[in-house]
Scaffold this motif. Sequence first.
Motif, PDB file in Angstrom:
ATOM      1  N   THR A 155       0.830  -1.204   0.000  1.00 34.84           N
ATOM      2  CA  THR A 155       0.000   0.000   0.000  1.00 34.84           C
ATOM      3  C   THR A 155       0.860   1.247   0.000  1.00 34.84           C
ATOM      4  O   THR A 155       0.566   2.223  -0.699  1.00 34.84           O
ATOM      5  N   ASP A 160      -3.393   3.853  -2.126  1.00 40.26           N
ATOM      6  CA  ASP A 160      -4.685   3.291  -1.778  1.00 40.26           C
ATOM      7  C   ASP A 160      -5.758   4.097  -2.491  1.00 40.26           C
ATOM      8  O   ASP A 160      -5.846   5.310  -2.325  1.00 40.26           O
ATOM      9  N   ASP A 162      -8.731   4.484  -1.947  1.00 43.85           N
ATOM     10  CA  ASP A 162      -9.675   5.165  -1.060  1.00 43.85           C
ATOM     11  C   ASP A 162      -9.093   6.427  -0.452  1.00 43.85           C
ATOM     12  O   ASP A 162      -9.797   7.153   0.257  1.00 43.85           O
ATOM     13  N   ARG A 163      -7.806   6.686  -0.695  1.00 42.41           N
ATOM     14  CA  ARG A 163      -7.172   7.860  -0.074  1.00 42.41           C
ATOM     15  C   ARG A 163      -6.401   8.636  -1.145  1.00 42.41           C
ATOM     16  O   ARG A 163      -5.184   8.503  -1.273  1.00 42.41           O
ATOM     17  N   GLU A 168      -8.513  12.733   3.088  1.00 46.21           N
ATOM     18  CA  GLU A 168      -8.807  11.315   3.247  1.00 46.21           C
ATOM     19  C   GLU A 168      -7.689  10.583   3.990  1.00 46.21           C
ATOM     20  O   GLU A 168      -7.932   9.625   4.717  1.00 46.21           O
ATOM     21  N   LYS A 171      -7.876  10.421   7.876  1.00 44.83           N
ATOM     22  CA  LYS A 171      -8.901   9.586   8.485  1.00 44.83           C
ATOM     23  C   LYS A 171      -8.291   8.242   8.904  1.00 44.83           C
ATOM     24  O   LYS A 171      -7.316   7.776   8.314  1.00 44.83           O
ATOM     25  N   PRO A 173      -7.344   4.692   8.837  1.00 45.82           N
ATOM     26  CA  PRO A 173      -7.378   3.747   7.705  1.00 45.82           C
ATOM     27  C   PRO A 173      -8.272   2.534   7.968  1.00 45.82           C
ATOM     28  O   PRO A 173      -8.496   2.137   9.109  1.00 45.82           O
ATOM     29  N   LYS A 174      -8.731   1.933   6.902  1.00 39.78           N
ATOM     30  CA  LYS A 174      -9.646   0.787   7.004  1.00 39.78           C
ATOM     31  C   LYS A 174      -8.981  -0.434   7.618  1.00 39.78           C
ATOM     32  O   LYS A 174      -9.673  -1.333   8.120  1.00 39.78           O
ATOM     33  N   TRP A 175      -7.651  -0.512   7.598  1.00 40.56           N
ATOM     34  CA  TRP A 175      -6.975  -1.676   8.156  1.00 40.56           C
ATOM     35  C   TRP A 175      -6.718  -1.526   9.661  1.00 40.56           C
ATOM     36  O   TRP A 175      -6.145  -2.411  10.282  1.00 40.56           O
ATOM     37  N   SER A 177      -8.175  -1.672  13.247  1.00 42.25           N
ATOM     38  CA  SER A 177      -9.362  -2.267  13.870  1.00 42.25           C
ATOM     39  C   SER A 177      -9.688  -1.675  15.236  1.00 42.25           C
ATOM     40  O   SER A 177     -10.711  -2.020  15.821  1.00 42.25           O
TER      41      SER A 177
END
Length: 325
Positions: A155, A160, A162-163, A168, A171, A173-175, A177
């Motif tokens: 990445t 990515d 999405d970014r 963006e 924010k 990141p989606k990874w 948790s």
Amino acid sequence: MAENGDVKLHIAMLPWLAFGHLIPFLELAKLMASKGHNISFISTPRNIDRLPKIPQTLTQFINFIKINLPEVENLPENAESTRDLPANKVPYLKIACDGLRKPMVDFLNNTSLDWIICDFATYWLGPIAAEHGVRTAYFSIYPALFLGFYGSPETAMHGDADRETLEEFIKLPKWVSFESEVRPSLFQLTRVRNNKLTVGVQNVKDSYRLGATIRACDAVIVRSILDFEPDWLNLLKELYQKPVIPVGLLPTTVNHDDNDNASWLETKQWLDKHEKGSVVYIAFGTETKPSQYELTQLALRCVPEIYLTWGGEGRGGKMVFQRST
């Protein structure tokens, strides 16, 4: 790095050509040398000559190796670190750094090593070291949170979808948790982006360098501690699928001598006028030069009185602000 604590290793270190990187690398070298490991600390002649002196007890363990930068068009003469350059010239220094491949191959051909600890810029070093049977570790002077926002090595290298914008990127990141309110600020990222200029096809992006370095190395060393950011350090282990080793914050261990350091004497005299626990220390980094606006905002918002120092080697400065209201 060795199963038996009595095993002494020969470790080479190759930091990026910036004193904000050179100094932490030197502190890590001193820490490892204090355990009896032999260190080959590699950089350019001018950078090595400007490093702080190491304790006499460690001189037998740390060997400074000087290698010359190749000449690069648009890179000023005698410019060997980011300290020697305006921001818009730093990409040329990275191109010159890429020209260190051959000197490093020559070094590997003539030296018996166990490990090389490298920085983000020398993304080409891992495969070369592997060909010589030498393991590599990437040492991040940045905290685990910074690395976590870049994601996996792939990445970081390729981006990515999405970014696409800075908004963006800040924010979570989606990874990731877990919940966290700590993240890079838009101001920081904007300033970094403004300092990076494209200079042609040879100029490899920093994010690609970072990802490729991590992908090729055998371990990642982070200037952090588990108590400070346990979730982010554990995340890096998942993202990288290789050992991630926090080595502490590595504060500078230079001893100040009042008789030899006029700048420190002035600072000490100012500190001695204040009660214990009444002073806030703000570190701008080794080479940061705050703007007048930034200095004023700190003076107005932080504390009633603030003593600011930044930079070094004749390029820094100092200023005292006093706020009456």
